[in-house]
Motif scaffolding. Structure first.
Motif, PDB file in Angstrom:
ATOM      1  N   PHE A  31       0.852  -1.187   0.000  1.00  0.00           N
ATOM      2  CA  PHE A  31       0.000   0.000   0.000  1.00  0.00           C
ATOM      3  C   PHE A  31       0.888   1.236   0.000  1.00  0.00           C
ATOM      4  O   PHE A  31       2.100   1.156   0.284  1.00  0.00           O
ATOM      5  N   LEU A  36      -1.594   3.604   4.367  1.00  0.00           N
ATOM      6  CA  LEU A  36      -1.572   2.550   5.370  1.00  0.00           C
ATOM      7  C   LEU A  36      -1.577   3.140   6.782  1.00  0.00           C
ATOM      8  O   LEU A  36      -2.275   2.635   7.677  1.00  0.00           O
ATOM      9  N   CYS A  46      -4.509  -5.883   8.075  1.00  0.00           N
ATOM     10  CA  CYS A  46      -4.253  -5.609   6.653  1.00  0.00           C
ATOM     11  C   CYS A  46      -5.543  -5.158   5.995  1.00  0.00           C
ATOM     12  O   CYS A  46      -6.576  -5.836   6.108  1.00  0.00           O
TER      13      CYS A  46
END
Length: 492
Positions: A31, A36, A46
């Motif tokens: 990402f 993130l 996640c």
């Protein structure tokens, strides 16, 4: 542009754009760093596979994935190149492919963009040109004008659609109504025919029972006499077989002489075969004809003759003014006015009068002709009406017209045609009718002609264009044989 699969592999599933400073988690998903960290502020897993991660994560704990970073940069550069290529293509599209000049003009005649050189070329010689902006503005104004008319057209079309839908539904309803009416009237006929059939069958059964009873009695009587005769025959044979005269005479004295008297009286002459009396009279040979006659009593016809008025002094009417009579002194064979004749097409848009058409048609010099022209004093204002007119055989009548004032069926010079305000229509028939039936339906504004001998339809015309102030039956005729020509109107 970069291929779709290549771009998808380099796209962050959070911001849905090509990676910027990509980082990879232990689960293997990558990402953008900023995306993130923002996600971890609310959830510690996640974003893609929902695998549990460390409870705390900082920017320093995440390592940049330099391979994805390099590929992402290349993908961004590729997108920039593709966009520049599209822009270049657009610029090339604005250039004349033939003269490599910018398209600055609009050919109104060919409705296409052109350059200045195209304007002076032979292919566009004599064409009208406008600058692109001016042509665009002009077309937009025209489109706006048409757009202004569209709402009115839509309303008109909606009104037409609704009207047509109503007519469609009304037609279906009318069809059902007429179907029910037909079924009801035929059911009356079916009931009458079934009752009449049952009555005739019952009459046959009744006659059969009477005949069978008489025949059975006679058959029993014949059988009894036959049995007695056979017994007498057998006894006589046995007596004759006695050979001894004394014995024969003793038997004779005891009563055999009575047998002789019985044998001497013939029984068959007193008996006869009973013939069948089964018969339906005329219903046996003319059943359909006589039942057809009886049907008239079911429909209860009422014949009401019209009151006539003569239109000319030569017209002779009966005392009750119900019939047209021949005159004792027939009209001498002089000139009789006739309408101009037209070509055989008799099409309103194509017909042309013959050159110098005669306004008079002279009848045969030595043939006596009777002339009649009459109309009904009765005026039709509403409803449906039917009347019949005897027009005679060919040779007896050389010319006749029947119908209403300006919608007529004409026979002239061996031709049959209708004459209406819309024009003449030539009709083709195998034979000329002797009796014309005329049906006037004022509700539907239609006039129909029939051969009343077999009710075969001849032709139907519309009376919507009639200029007559009132409608009445009309008859006009020239004939050689004296005749009585009644107007008859029938309601059923």
């Amino acid at each position: 542009m970069a291929s779709a699969s290549f771009t998808d592999d380099l796209t962050c599933s959070i911001c849905l754009t090509i990676f910027t400073d990509p980082v990879t988690l232990l689960c293997g998903h990558s990402f953008c760093r900023k995306c993130l960290i923002c996600f971890w502020d609310t959830q510690h897993q996640c974003p893609q596979c929902r695998a549990s991660l460390a409870d705390a994560c900082t920017s320093e704990d995440l390592c940049t994935n330099f391979v994805l970073l390099s590929l992402a940069e290349k993908a961004k550069q590729t997108d920039v190149i593709d966009k520049e290529h599209i822009t270049a293509k657009a610029e090339v599209a604005d250039m004349c492919p033939e003269h490599d000049e910018k398209l600055k003009l609009y050919c109104v005649t060919d409705q296409q963009l052109t350059c200045i050189i195209c304007r002076d070329g032979e292919r566009h010689e004599g064409h009208t040109f406008k600058p692109i902006k001016e042509a665009s503005a002009s077309l937009k104004r025209e489109l706006e004008k048409r757009l202004d008319r569209i709402p009115g057209d839509i309303k008109t079309l909606e009104r037409l659609f609704n009207t047509q839908a109503e007519n469609l539904n009304a037609t279906k309803d009318r069809s059902c109504q007429l179907g029910s009416q037909i079924s009801a009237q035929f059911e009356e006929l079916h009931q009458f025919l079934r009752k009449r059939e049952e009555k005739l069958k019952n009459e046959v059964t009744r006659q059969q029972n009477v005949d069978v009873e008489q025949m059975t009695k006679m058959l029993n009587a014949i059988e009894a006499e036959l049995s007695q005769s056979r017994a007498l025959q057998a006894k006589a044979v046995s007596v004759l077989a006695i050979s001894d005269p004394e014995t024969f005479l003793k038997g004779w004295a005891k009563g055999n002489n009575v047998m002789l008297q019985g044998a001497s009286r013939p029984k068959a002459s007193d008996l006869s075969v009973v013939e069948t009396s089964l018969s339906l009279g005329p219903y046996e040979s003319h059943l359909k004809f006589f039942v057809w006659k009886e049907i008239f009593q079911v429909i209860e016809p009422r014949e009401v003759q019209l009151t006539l008025k003569g239109e000319e002094s030569q017209t002779n009417l009966s005392v009750d003014r119900r019939s047209v009579l021949h005159r004792t002194n027939f009209r001498s064979p002089t000139a009789v006015p006739r309408k101009p004749r037209y070509t055989a097409s008799r099409n309103l848009s194509q017909r042309e009068p013959q050159k110098n058409p005669p306004s008079w048609s002279y009848l045969e010099r030595f043939t006596p002709w009777y002339h009649v022209f009459a109309t009904s004093a009765n005026v039709f204002t509403s409803g449906q009406h039917y009347w019949e007119i005897e027009v005679g055989q060919i040779g007896q009548t050389g010319f006749w017209e029947v119908g209403i004032q300006d919608h007529i069926l004409t026979f002239d010079d061996g031709e049959l045609f209708t004459d209406c305000p819309e024009g003449e229509t030539l009709l083709t028939l195998q034979s000329i009718p002797r009796k014309i039936g005329i049906y006037l339906d004022l509700s539907s504004q239609k006039l129909s002609f029939y051969d009343s001998t077999n009710m075969a339809h001849i032709h139907t015309v519309s009376t919507k264009s009639s200029r007559a102030t009132s409608m009445s039956a009309m008859l006009k005729m020239n004939y050689t044989t004296p005749n009585i020509l009644p107007f008859t109107v029938c309601w059923y």
